[in-house]
Motif scaffolding. Sequence first.
Motif, mmCIF file in Angstrom:
data_model
loop_
_atom_site.group_PDB
_atom_site.id
_atom_site.type_symbol
_atom_site.label_atom_id
_atom_site.label_comp_id
_atom_site.label_asym_id
_atom_site.label_seq_id
_atom_site.Cartn_x
_atom_site.Cartn_y
_atom_site.Cartn_z
ATOM 1 N N PHE A 23 2.775 -6.391 -9.711
ATOM 2 C CA PHE A 23 3.119 -5.146 -10.400
ATOM 3 C C PHE A 23 4.393 -4.543 -9.805
ATOM 4 O O PHE A 23 5.313 -4.143 -10.524
ATOM 5 N N ILE A 24 4.452 -4.480 -8.478
ATOM 6 C CA ILE A 24 5.585 -3.847 -7.804
ATOM 7 C C ILE A 24 6.871 -4.648 -8.016
ATOM 8 O O ILE A 24 7.934 -4.076 -8.296
ATOM 9 N N VAL A 25 6.787 -5.970 -7.892
ATOM 10 C CA VAL A 25 7.965 -6.820 -8.109
ATOM 11 C C VAL A 25 8.473 -6.658 -9.541
ATOM 12 O O VAL A 25 9.675 -6.508 -9.782
ATOM 13 N N THR A 26 7.562 -6.683 -10.497
ATOM 14 C CA THR A 26 7.937 -6.524 -11.907
ATOM 15 C C THR A 26 8.574 -5.166 -12.146
ATOM 16 O O THR A 26 9.585 -5.044 -12.858
ATOM 17 N N TYR A 27 7.999 -4.125 -11.552
ATOM 18 C CA TYR A 27 8.538 -2.769 -11.684
ATOM 19 C C TYR A 27 9.965 -2.692 -11.155
ATOM 20 O O TYR A 27 10.870 -2.172 -11.819
ATOM 21 N N LEU A 28 10.191 -3.233 -9.943
ATOM 22 C CA LEU A 28 11.524 -3.165 -9.340
ATOM 23 C C LEU A 28 12.552 -3.956 -10.143
ATOM 24 O O LEU A 28 13.682 -3.494 -10.353
ATOM 25 N N MET A 29 12.182 -5.151 -10.605
ATOM 26 C CA MET A 29 13.115 -5.973 -11.386
ATOM 27 C C MET A 29 13.483 -5.275 -12.689
ATOM 28 O O MET A 29 14.644 -5.284 -13.104
ATOM 29 N N ARG A 30 12.510 -4.652 -13.337
ATOM 30 C CA ARG A 30 12.787 -3.934 -14.585
ATOM 31 C C ARG A 30 13.690 -2.734 -14.334
ATOM 32 O O ARG A 30 14.640 -2.493 -15.083
ATOM 33 N N GLU A 31 13.397 -1.973 -13.284
ATOM 34 C CA GLU A 31 14.205 -0.794 -12.977
ATOM 35 C C GLU A 31 15.634 -1.170 -12.606
ATOM 36 O O GLU A 31 16.589 -0.492 -13.000
ATOM 37 N N GLU A 54 0.820 -1.217 0.000
ATOM 38 C CA GLU A 54 0.000 0.000 0.000
ATOM 39 C C GLU A 54 0.855 1.268 0.000
ATOM 40 O O GLU A 54 0.488 2.268 -0.619
ATOM 41 N N GLU A 55 1.989 1.238 0.699
ATOM 42 C CA GLU A 55 2.819 2.432 0.832
ATOM 43 C C GLU A 55 3.805 2.606 -0.319
ATOM 44 O O GLU A 55 4.319 3.705 -0.539
ATOM 45 N N PHE A 56 4.096 1.544 -1.034
ATOM 46 C CA PHE A 56 5.102 1.578 -2.103
ATOM 47 C C PHE A 56 4.912 2.751 -3.068
ATOM 48 O O PHE A 56 5.853 3.530 -3.301
ATOM 49 N N PRO A 57 3.736 2.930 -3.677
ATOM 50 C CA PRO A 57 3.605 4.014 -4.672
ATOM 51 C C PRO A 57 3.627 5.406 -4.071
ATOM 52 O O PRO A 57 3.811 6.383 -4.792
#
Length: 286
Positions: free
Chosen positions: A191-199, A163-166
């Motif tokens: 979504f968050i895991v995919t975002y972090l791995m891509r970044e 919840e706090e991530f974005p």
Amino acid sequence: MKHLPIIPLRGIVILPGMMMEFNVGRTMSVEAVNISLKEEGILFLALQKDEGIEVPEEEDLAAIGTIAKIEQMHYVRENEVRLLVKGIARGEVSGLTIKENCLMGTINEFEELTTHPWNEIEIAAMHRQLKELLLIYGDKNEAISQWAVRLLLEKKSLVELVEEFPVYLNLDEEEKEDLLELTDLFSQYTFIVTYLMREIEILEEKVRLQESLRISVNQNQREAFLREQLRLISKELGDDEETEIENYKKRLKELNASDEVKEKIEKEIRHLRQNPHMSSEVSVIK
């Protein structure tokens, strides 16, 4: 179900838990603020798909938006106000109407993320994976606030972290809208895991490119320095190689030969420019 005034947002997305300031200038949006403040300051924020539409209808708004509370409001000018709002929860709009020159809609508020099918061990593993990725991301990304990373790493539960991530990381508006439309814990976690791995992958590639560029620049500078030194030495010896090369080029233009032959000769002239003046190879070329 709640019946709330609606502000269509142009180009900005506000997520639950997020505080944001923005100006409101459209008559119907200012009226939505006024109606909201007569009650508890609660309204619904929805992204407008086409920013050029002045009075949007239901199909012009993203179906899922954010229920928010007005924290502060002040007038910028007569028909424009500046709001500070805090996102409270996701909601889905239906039954859009216009009342008292204001957009109103029936809002279905989504449940909190506390319900999920995983056991304690699975939740702990997901929580740990997310923290490890966040730690790597924070270490590689100089632009990210280390204070924000520390705050996120202190979250005691997976739900809190998701919840706090974005709220603390700089997602662009399209990414915020994509995340806003995900209403269950697993989809948001993925979504968050995919975002972090891509970044992380992008940041690592950026480092590789910078190192490759540094090596290339250093090599080019070294070669340019050596060529200049060679030119000066040749000049001191009374043998200006640049003049000699220019003579070769002039004679090549005057040469009556096929394009293939001229191309090969031109290649050798370029080779001559790049090789040390006194090498045996150059002597052969000449």
